[in-house]
Design a protein around this motif. Structure first.
Motif, PDB file in Angstrom:
ATOM      1  N   LEU A   1       0.894  -1.167  -0.072  1.00  0.00           N
ATOM      2  CA  LEU A   1       0.046   0.054  -0.070  1.00  0.00           C
ATOM      3  C   LEU A   1       0.913   1.231  -0.064  1.00  0.00           C
ATOM      4  O   LEU A   1       0.609   2.106  -0.998  1.00  0.00           O
ATOM      5  CB  LEU A   1      -0.956   0.100   1.299  1.00  0.00           C
ATOM      6  CG  LEU A   1      -2.226  -0.639   1.142  1.00  0.00           C
ATOM      7  CD1 LEU A   1      -3.130  -0.314   2.292  1.00  0.00           C
ATOM      8  CD2 LEU A   1      -3.146  -0.373  -0.155  1.00  0.00           C
ATOM      9  N   TYR A   2       1.410   1.536   1.221  1.00  0.00           N
ATOM     10  CA  TYR A   2       2.293   2.939   1.377  1.00  0.00           C
ATOM     11  C   TYR A   2       3.909   2.492   1.071  1.00  0.00           C
ATOM     12  O   TYR A   2       4.572   2.943   2.091  1.00  0.00           O
ATOM     13  CB  TYR A   2       1.977   3.432   2.431  1.00  0.00           C
ATOM     14  CG  TYR A   2       0.601   3.612   2.842  1.00  0.00           C
ATOM     15  CD1 TYR A   2      -0.221   4.691   1.924  1.00  0.00           C
ATOM     16  CD2 TYR A   2       0.061   3.112   3.970  1.00  0.00           C
ATOM     17  CE1 TYR A   2      -1.468   4.734   2.446  1.00  0.00           C
ATOM     18  CE2 TYR A   2      -1.558   3.334   4.212  1.00  0.00           C
ATOM     19  CZ  TYR A   2      -2.151   4.029   3.316  1.00  0.00           C
ATOM     20  OH  TYR A   2      -3.353   4.547   3.818  1.00  0.00           O
TER      21      TYR A   2
ATOM     22  N   HIS B   1       6.384   3.780  -1.011  1.00  0.00           N
ATOM     23  CA  HIS B   1       7.146   4.667  -1.050  1.00  0.00           C
ATOM     24  C   HIS B   1       6.796   6.055  -0.470  1.00  0.00           C
ATOM     25  O   HIS B   1       5.630   6.047   0.005  1.00  0.00           O
ATOM     26  CB  HIS B   1       7.457   5.093  -2.405  1.00  0.00           C
ATOM     27  CG  HIS B   1       7.869   4.140  -3.302  1.00  0.00           C
ATOM     28  ND1 HIS B   1       7.450   2.986  -3.807  1.00  0.00           N
ATOM     29  CD2 HIS B   1       9.231   4.014  -3.820  1.00  0.00           C
ATOM     30  CE1 HIS B   1       8.181   2.258  -4.748  1.00  0.00           C
ATOM     31  NE2 HIS B   1       9.403   2.814  -4.469  1.00  0.00           N
TER      32      HIS B   1
ATOM     33  N   GLU C   1       3.529   8.419  -1.148  1.00  0.00           N
ATOM     34  CA  GLU C   1       2.177   8.474  -0.636  1.00  0.00           C
ATOM     35  C   GLU C   1       1.990   9.488   0.503  1.00  0.00           C
ATOM     36  O   GLU C   1       0.895   9.664   0.725  1.00  0.00           O
ATOM     37  CB  GLU C   1       1.877   6.945  -0.153  1.00  0.00           C
ATOM     38  CG  GLU C   1       2.218   5.864  -1.149  1.00  0.00           C
ATOM     39  CD  GLU C   1       1.232   5.993  -2.242  1.00  0.00           C
ATOM     40  OE1 GLU C   1       0.285   6.669  -2.495  1.00  0.00           O
ATOM     41  OE2 GLU C   1       1.933   5.316  -3.404  1.00  0.00           O
TER      42      GLU C   1
ATOM     43  N   HIS D   1      -3.833  -6.343   3.106  1.00  0.00           N
ATOM     44  CA  HIS D   1      -2.694  -5.206   3.305  1.00  0.00           C
ATOM     45  C   HIS D   1      -1.734  -5.296   4.479  1.00  0.00           C
ATOM     46  O   HIS D   1      -1.805  -4.559   5.460  1.00  0.00           O
ATOM     47  CB  HIS D   1      -3.400  -4.022   3.655  1.00  0.00           C
ATOM     48  CG  HIS D   1      -4.599  -3.738   2.242  1.00  0.00           C
ATOM     49  ND1 HIS D   1      -4.181  -3.832   1.011  1.00  0.00           N
ATOM     50  CD2 HIS D   1      -5.716  -3.318   2.252  1.00  0.00           C
ATOM     51  CE1 HIS D   1      -5.115  -3.409   0.377  1.00  0.00           C
ATOM     52  NE2 HIS D   1      -6.130  -3.015   0.948  1.00  0.00           N
TER      53      HIS D   1
ATOM     54  N   TYR E   1       3.584  -6.130  -4.304  1.00  0.00           N
ATOM     55  CA  TYR E   1       2.097  -5.292  -4.986  1.00  0.00           C
ATOM     56  C   TYR E   1       1.243  -6.462  -5.586  1.00  0.00           C
ATOM     57  O   TYR E   1       1.919  -7.313  -6.145  1.00  0.00           O
ATOM     58  CB  TYR E   1       2.689  -4.416  -5.982  1.00  0.00           C
ATOM     59  CG  TYR E   1       3.709  -3.433  -5.595  1.00  0.00           C
ATOM     60  CD1 TYR E   1       3.207  -2.213  -5.186  1.00  0.00           C
ATOM     61  CD2 TYR E   1       4.998  -3.646  -5.583  1.00  0.00           C
ATOM     62  CE1 TYR E   1       4.322  -1.049  -4.900  1.00  0.00           C
ATOM     63  CE2 TYR E   1       5.810  -2.588  -4.880  1.00  0.00           C
ATOM     64  CZ  TYR E   1       5.495  -1.312  -4.976  1.00  0.00           C
ATOM     65  OH  TYR E   1       6.376  -0.290  -4.585  1.00  0.00           O
TER      66      TYR E   1
END
Lengths: 545, 545
Positions: free
Chosen positions: B217-218, B220, B223, B305, B442
């Motif tokens: 999800l986050y 890098h 974000e 996630h 991912y």
């Protein structure tokens, strides 16, 4: 030149409209709100429209895919904004494209762009024609020999599906229902449903950074672009299929939001979703909109990631048949293809109740398709068809949307509402209505979406719209918001909006990038930035009305 | 000029190193792998380093914040890559900056950049000095009168915290522990922990698109950037604080990954997290790395996630004390500040078991701090300190990292492994080792991170490194990956890597944007793209060794 023709005076394809029952219901609502209605303007017919002659001839080598017929030019003169439909009903078509092209391959797109560069013809990329901000209007000024709309809808195929990586290569001219029907055979979906879904094309969604189904996490289509092909006057770019990367600025993010000024997207690898199997949904009532906003903030900061988290103010809920007019309504939904969502919904409802909400959990087989949520969903899907009816009576209904931080939200909402209500009154002499909902929400702030209506009459509706729109652009930007959360900039959102919101240094960088790829400035001139040389009405219709 | 001095020959501050126990353990590991070790090169001392004279004088008006002392110049000559540390131990400093500046305000940054533009001096933005790709090396060629490193670490404060929106305005020179200590007093955290966390600054993290704590999800820091301030030669840009927007291309995404070539980031509003209260973690063993990858794919496509989802191959797990050398190890963790995570972990473990995994769920009070996961975490944090020891004996240990699609992964991993192993053998005459883990994953693919080691000896270590690094750059890009998932490009990843991976049309656009903001090309020349005029060794050290 295609089997189904888009209506040039309203939403959808020819033959599509509200059902008689829907039409009667809408007339009833309008009558109740505005009293007696005048005779409607009849739907325009092609043969009533007088166009100026094409200023350029189709290139001989591309004659098979380029038209200069009046019908094709009329059908590519406008998008779907209020002033677009109003001008169609008023038979006003002062800036039609001179030519319309239907490329079938990326190489034909390249040939069209090359020819236009040589001939000094402005290129207007045209997808579903669903722009609501003047993004496809060929109003480029006298610096160009002419204008050519490039209609991408013949490039509408799903070329490849990679099931392991859950991705597909889709041509840019495919409309939402077209590519999703194909993806469904693999059990996959883009699951990106902007209100324009029926008509909008993938390429248009990407270059306008469209906002889709997911209220949190994957709000814009940007998140789903794995790679993209762009034909620019400076050459063709194909970015690499990568799930993530840190190699310099992300080229995909330069294409996202470029609105045709850097080139034309011809295809893209898109990240897909499994079709959801598990759902949990509920609506929650609140007596106060700001208190409801506080609950939404807590939910979106909880890490629960609802797929749906749309908050309607009391009046907006009432107008859409989703509320009693006394309560703000939160439409909350979770969905997943892998595991049940009930625990997440329960926790979200617990948060909502702690913060003053009254949960109304639907019973039955399909919780996401009942009650207030379903009423709102039906209104949302059918709303684009309302406009041609409203316009025909001189009724103004339009929307504007933005985003701001949670810290700013209450003041922002109060200030913008007050100023736009004042503009409605100034312009129309009426109180009108202004309602608000959240379409998407983030841990750091909501995306408020405002709808307004008044009854200026057929003669004044364009002028009244322009005055209110100018005020709305200025208000959201003055109070710290963005001029558009997902409708894009086009021409209409520049005036007093994007041009003020965007840092000047970024405008310089963007112009530098565009100048390098498009030195003659033929790609969608006037959108986002001024073309080289003298600016031509950067405000589009807002500058002339 | 600051209380604590960074070591110029290795990781951390002066006085920091491996403990005697850690040092002995590492020596033991090296001895076991490579046999008898030679005498180590002694740690270099400042007075041993011979620098060329500064080619430019500090500007009089800025003399108070600009130094031309040898000590300051030596401390800003390198980042933390293998060749950086090796050259420090070899006392090789051919390209030190001529000047080092420590601005304390954005206005001083502007004055420095303005002066450099007028004087033809290249500006090298310098944060924590933790670049591992030549991003801060002032090797800019003869087109410039000199070079000035701009050390941002005096701008290290948290200026404002917005608790409602969970965001903070942080100066770009603040290191991870500095800003997090301040944020903790508000119960908030950036929760972004690159391996360089101790030294890296916020501005450096943003312009290199650093990869942090969250495996999904986050991934890098991109974000978390809500808005950013950039001082460029063309002016200062301040983007608007917006939770989301669709108004043209996102300016923040043009700054992310720009690696100093567009300007210097001076501060940013960052999106924050609540400090997690609920955690659930486990490790899962697999007998086969590719089978484990299949389980990771299913987990990351499930919508669960996980915060941690790091897969170590058998050898990598063994080297880090997290496995028996026979099993690939998946380190799986969930965390949240609002609600328990056990059900999510259970579902992830169920998926893993269905796909061949053997779950090893830790017991006790702090499940995320035990067993294999903890062993790996300790190694990860202490690893930067290993390098100066290894280098002193002429042992080469380095890493490279990439991303690819799931469909490509097995072939990609096999091809890249084979080619880089061959390069290790060619260059060193030894088999060496090459291991792999996933740092981030991912829905459409993993980010594989490779580590390799061999024992070329002190005399040949730079040459051997260059040969292997060239092969690694070429291999990951030839087989469809990116040259860097989160280490950035700098100078070392251009050669055979970024320059091949990046579409030429995007290079044109990027150069156009840079040319518009930095017409004299003084900002970090040679990084990402060639400066105006003749290119100067775009491969950095890879071109000269």
């Amino acid at each position: 030149m295609t089997a189904r023709q888009r209506k040039f005076w309203g939403w959808g394809f020819e033959g599509e409209a509200l059902s008689p029952e829907e039409h009667d219901w809408l007339l009833g609502v309008m009558h109740e709100r505005f009293g007696d209605l005048p005779e409607p303007i009849p739907v325009p017919r092609l043969e009533e429209i007088v166009l100026r002659r094409p200023r350029v001839k189709p290139p001989a080598a591309l004659a098979a895919i380029v038209s200069d017929s009046d019908a094709d030019r009329i059908r590519h003169s406008y998008g779907q904004s209020f002033p677009d439909i109003a001008r169609a009903f008023l038979r006003q078509f002062p800036e039609p494209p001179d030519l319309v092209a239907w490329p079938e391959t990326a190489d034909q797109v390249r040939q069209l762009v090359d020819w236009a560069g040589g001939a000094g013809v402005a290129v207007i990329p045209f997808g579903g024609g669903s722009s609501v901000c003047g993004g496809v209007e060929p109003d480029v000024g006298p610096a160009y020999a002419g204008t050519m709309s490039v209609d991408m809808t013949r490039m509408n195929r799903v070329l490849e599906v990679d099931k392991a990586s859950r991705a597909a290569l889709i041509q840019a001219g495919a409309r939402g229902p077209e590519f999703d029907a194909e993806l469904k055979t693999s059990g996959l979906t883009l699951r990106h449903f902007p209100q324009s879904y029926q008509m909008a094309t993938l390429g248009g969604m990407i270059v306008t950074r469209s906002g889709g189904h997911f209220a949190t996490l994957y709000t814009h289509i940007d998140e789903f672009v794995e790679s993209v092909d762009l034909v620019s006057p400076g050459g063709t770019m194909q970015t690499r299929r990568l799930p993530g990367a840190g190699a310099g600025p992300d080229p995909n993010r330069w294409v996202s939001g470029s609105e045709g000024i850097l080139g034309i997207v011809t295809q893209a690898w898109m990240r897909l979703q499994d079709v959801p199997k598990f759902r949990a949904a509920a609506t929650v009532r609140f007596t106060d909109f700001y208190r409801a906003a506080g609950a939404v903030r807590a939910i979106v900061q909880s890490g629960l990631h609802p797929a749906n988290c749309r908050l309607l103010d009391a009046q907006e809920a009432f107008f859409n048949g989703a509320g009693d007019g006394q309560h703000a309504i939160l439409v909350l939904g979770f969905e997943n293809a892998d595991h049940p969502q009930d625990a997440k919904l329960e926790r979200a409802l617990e948060i909502a109740r702690d913060l003053g909400g009254i949960a109304d959990r639907p019973k039955g087989e399909a919780p996401q398709r009942s009650g207030a949520a379903e009423a709102w969903r039906t209104a949302f899907i059918r709303m684009p068809f309302w406009r041609e009816v409203q316009v025909s009576y001189g009724i103004l209904f339009d929307t504007f949307e933005t985003a701001c931080t949670w810290a700013d939200f209450e003041d922002f909402h109060a200030d913008v509402s007050r100023e736009v209500k004042a503009a409605i009154k100034d312009a129309s002499g009426q109180e009108g209505t202004l309602t608000c909902r959240f379409t998407h929400v983030y841990p750091d702030g909501p995306a408020p979406y405002f709808s307004f209506t008044c009854f200026p009459g057929k003669a004044r509706m364009l002028e009244v719209w322009s005055q209110i729109k100018r005020a709305a652009n200025a208000a959201v930007v003055r109070h710290g918001g963005t001029v558009t959360h997902h409708h894009a900039v086009g021409r209409d959102h520049r005036f007093g909006g994007y041009d003020a919101e965007r840092p000047p240094v970024f405008a310089t960088a963007l112009a530098g990038a565009k100048g390098a790829l498009d030195p003659k400035g033929v790609m969608n001139p006037g959108v986002l930035i001024d073309p080289p040389g003298a600016p031509h009405r950067p405000g589009g219709i807002l500058e002339t009305r």
